[in-house]
Enzyme design. Structure first.
Site, PDB file in Angstrom:
ATOM      1  CG  ASN A  30      -8.268 -11.918   0.773  1.00 13.17           C
ATOM      2  OD1 ASN A  30      -9.370 -11.525   0.401  1.00 13.17           O
ATOM      3  ND2 ASN A  30      -7.143 -11.565   0.173  1.00 13.17           N
ATOM      4  CB  THR A  83      -2.286  -8.867  -0.797  1.00 14.92           C
ATOM      5  OG1 THR A  83      -1.744  -8.946  -2.132  1.00 14.92           O
ATOM      6  CG2 THR A  83      -1.694  -9.978   0.037  1.00 14.92           C
ATOM      7  CB  SER A  84      -5.472 -10.040  -5.286  1.00 12.98           C
ATOM      8  OG  SER A  84      -4.500  -9.155  -5.797  1.00 12.98           O
ATOM      9  CG  ASN A  86      -1.875  -1.190   1.191  1.00  7.23           C
ATOM     10  OD1 ASN A  86      -2.054  -1.813   0.141  1.00  7.23           O
ATOM     11  ND2 ASN A  86      -2.457  -1.523   2.322  1.00  7.23           N
ATOM     12  CB  CYS A 121      14.325  22.340 -11.555  1.00  2.00           C
ATOM     13  SG  CYS A 121      13.577  20.796 -12.125  1.00  2.00           S
ATOM     14  CD  GLU A 165     -13.445 -11.421  -3.104  1.00  2.00           C
ATOM     15  OE1 GLU A 165     -12.587 -11.576  -4.000  1.00  2.00           O
ATOM     16  OE2 GLU A 165     -14.257 -10.499  -3.064  1.00  2.00           O
ATOM     17  CB  CYS A 205      11.679  16.758  -9.946  1.00  2.00           C
ATOM     18  SG  CYS A 205      12.040  17.654 -11.474  1.00  2.00           S
ATOM     19  CG  HIS A 259       3.909  -1.735  -4.619  1.00  2.00           C
ATOM     20  ND1 HIS A 259       2.720  -2.379  -4.858  1.00  2.00           N
ATOM     21  CD2 HIS A 259       4.871  -2.679  -4.806  1.00  2.00           C
ATOM     22  CE1 HIS A 259       2.943  -3.650  -5.160  1.00  2.00           C
ATOM     23  NE2 HIS A 259       4.246  -3.849  -5.128  1.00  2.00           N
ATOM     24  CB  CYS A 283      10.250  20.225  -9.880  1.00  2.00           C
ATOM     25  SG  CYS A 283      11.702  20.361  -8.837  1.00  2.00           S
TER      26      CYS A 283
HETATM   27  N1  APR Z   1     -10.276  -7.436   4.539  1.00  2.00           N
HETATM   28  C1  APR Z   1      -9.462  -8.373   4.010  1.00  2.00           C
HETATM   29  N2  APR Z   1      -9.285  -8.521   2.677  1.00  2.00           N
HETATM   30  C2  APR Z   1      -9.956  -7.690   1.865  1.00  2.00           C
HETATM   31  C3  APR Z   1     -10.833  -6.683   2.357  1.00  2.00           C
HETATM   32  C4  APR Z   1     -10.988  -6.582   3.773  1.00  2.00           C
HETATM   33  N3  APR Z   1     -11.768  -5.650   4.327  1.00  2.00           N
HETATM   34  N4  APR Z   1     -11.344  -6.005   1.299  1.00  2.00           N
HETATM   35  C5  APR Z   1     -10.807  -6.566   0.197  1.00  2.00           C
HETATM   36  N5  APR Z   1      -9.970  -7.580   0.529  1.00  2.00           N
HETATM   37  C6  APR Z   1      -9.120  -8.388  -0.336  1.00  2.00           C
HETATM   38  C7  APR Z   1      -9.727  -8.786  -1.650  1.00  2.00           C
HETATM   39  O1  APR Z   1     -10.434 -10.011  -1.527  1.00  2.00           O
HETATM   40  C8  APR Z   1      -8.459  -8.936  -2.522  1.00  2.00           C
HETATM   41  O2  APR Z   1      -7.940 -10.244  -2.430  1.00  2.00           O
HETATM   42  O3  APR Z   1      -8.006  -7.571  -0.656  1.00  2.00           O
HETATM   43  C9  APR Z   1      -7.472  -7.957  -1.893  1.00  2.00           C
HETATM   44  C10 APR Z   1      -7.201  -6.707  -2.698  1.00  2.00           C
HETATM   45  O4  APR Z   1      -6.553  -7.066  -3.858  1.00  2.00           O
HETATM   46  P1  APR Z   1      -5.924  -6.001  -4.863  1.00  2.00           P
HETATM   47  O5  APR Z   1      -6.889  -4.919  -5.153  1.00  2.00           O
HETATM   48  O6  APR Z   1      -5.386  -6.804  -5.989  1.00  2.00           O
HETATM   49  O7  APR Z   1      -4.753  -5.326  -4.035  1.00  2.00           O
HETATM   50  P2  APR Z   1      -3.258  -5.781  -3.832  1.00  2.00           P
HETATM   51  O8  APR Z   1      -3.142  -7.253  -3.653  1.00  2.00           O
HETATM   52  O9  APR Z   1      -2.714  -4.883  -2.788  1.00  2.00           O
HETATM   53  O10 APR Z   1      -2.606  -5.386  -5.220  1.00  2.00           O
HETATM   54  C11 APR Z   1      -1.215  -5.378  -5.291  1.00  2.00           C
HETATM   55  O11 APR Z   1      -1.288  -4.307  -7.418  1.00  2.00           O
HETATM   56  O12 APR Z   1      -2.441  -2.663  -8.500  1.00  2.00           O
HETATM   57  C12 APR Z   1      -1.220  -3.019  -7.981  1.00  2.00           C
HETATM   58  O13 APR Z   1       0.583  -1.790  -7.106  1.00  2.00           O
HETATM   59  C13 APR Z   1      -0.789  -2.063  -6.916  1.00  2.00           C
HETATM   60  O14 APR Z   1      -0.120  -2.454  -4.660  1.00  2.00           O
HETATM   61  C14 APR Z   1      -1.007  -2.855  -5.659  1.00  2.00           C
HETATM   62  C15 APR Z   1      -0.721  -4.264  -6.138  1.00  2.00           C
END
Ligand code: APR
Length: 279
Positions: free
Chosen positions: A242, A217-218, A131, A179, A244, A156, A148, A177
């Protein structure tokens, strides 16, 4: 791990096999709490889901309003900025202002508490976040590696000067910037290299970790998606939190299905007997 670039793998499929049901999930939380009490070195990888309950949409959430027709995955590239600098800079500035109006949620607070508890008894705790919103630090987390980058820092393109930008909306896009050069957010776009320092911190932490969490995270964006494999190869136990299933759900030792803002405070309370007191 140097020179690693941000890569996305999409279109995964998941075969559900998790242990479902309230009683079973309660037992899993108990098991993870016991593992946390024993752990000497904990690594937590977080993604956009952790900030969802603070009101920051995840990357895979639909875009709203003016931005409805844009795909955030397509805006987050150096090519998009080269082609549409005004649009991309404005989109990121709107996200920056949105972050300014958001506060850490109980999930962020629980991770900060987890760090205090573990380091307080001589353990190690490292938070690796994908994040860019700075909410972990705002909640009190200290040992945070921003894989990230940060939406608060803008760099700049001409002189390289990087500054914190905490003020209101920029008066032009892309912002300039002193400059005269264009500024871009100091975040990592797809195809770009991750900050060396954050990668080195990840490598160090993963090398010694005995308990690894993947939260919100996905688990499809590399290199972070591979951290669980590194942790497992070093013998760490693994946990996913998560809402999902993801491609790593089948792989972890414990999968806790739910919102991080609810699961993490409950886990901290179960581990140490309440967020504020008890042992
Ligand atoms: N609690 C737990 N999990 C959650 C919640 C919640 N309240 N809300 C959503 N999620 C889960 C979703 O099920 C999904 O698996 O969070 C995940 C979000 O996935 P992404 O949107 O793909 O985010 P992330 O994994 O951080 O993506 C990684 O991809 O777009 C780029 O650089 C960007 O940092 C980002 C990176």
């Amino acid at each position: 791990m140097g020179g690693i670039t941000l890569l996305c793998r999409v279109g995964y499929s998941v075969t559900l096999h998790e242990r479902e049901g309230r009683g079973v999930q309660e037992r899993i939380v108990d098991e993870v709490a016991a593992a946390l009490r024993e752990a000497k070195s904990v690594v937590v990888l977080t993604g956009a889901g952790v900030s969802a309950e603070s009101g920051i949409p995840t990357f895979r959430d639909a875009m709203e309003g003016l931005w409805e027709k844009f795909d955030p995955m397509e805006l987050a590239t150096p090519e998009a900025f080269d082609k549409h600098p005004r649009v991309v800079a404005r989109w990121y500035d709107e996200r920056r202002l949105q972050c300014a109006s958001c506060k850490p949620n109980p999930g962020h607070a629980a991770l900060a508490e987890m760090e205090r508890r573990l380091t307080g008894k001589g353990g190690r705790f490292t938070l690796l976040t994908q994040n860019v919103d700075g909410l972990h630090q705002a909640a009190g987390s200290a040992n945070v590696a921003e894989l990230h980058g940060s939406i608060w820092r803008w760099r700049c393109l001409r002189c390289g000067l990087t500054r914190e930008e905490r003020g209101g909306a920029f008066d032009r896009y892309p912002p300039r910037c002193e400059c005269g050069g264009w500024k871009r957010p100091a975040i990592v776009w797809f195809g770009e290299g991750l900050p060396e320092e954050a990668l080195a911190a990840s490598e160090r932490a993963l090398r010694s970790c005995d308990l690894f969490f993947s939260v919100g995270t996905s688990a499809v964006v590399q290199p972070s998606a591979s951290f669980i494999h590194v942790a497992r190869s070093r013998g760490a136990k693994t946990v996913e939190v998560n809402r999902e299933p993801t491609p790593i759900t089948r792989l972890v030792d414990w999968s806790i299905r739910g919102k991080s803002g609810e699961v993490l405070p409950a886990l901290v309370a179960r581990t140490w007997g309440g967020a504020e007191g008890g042992t």
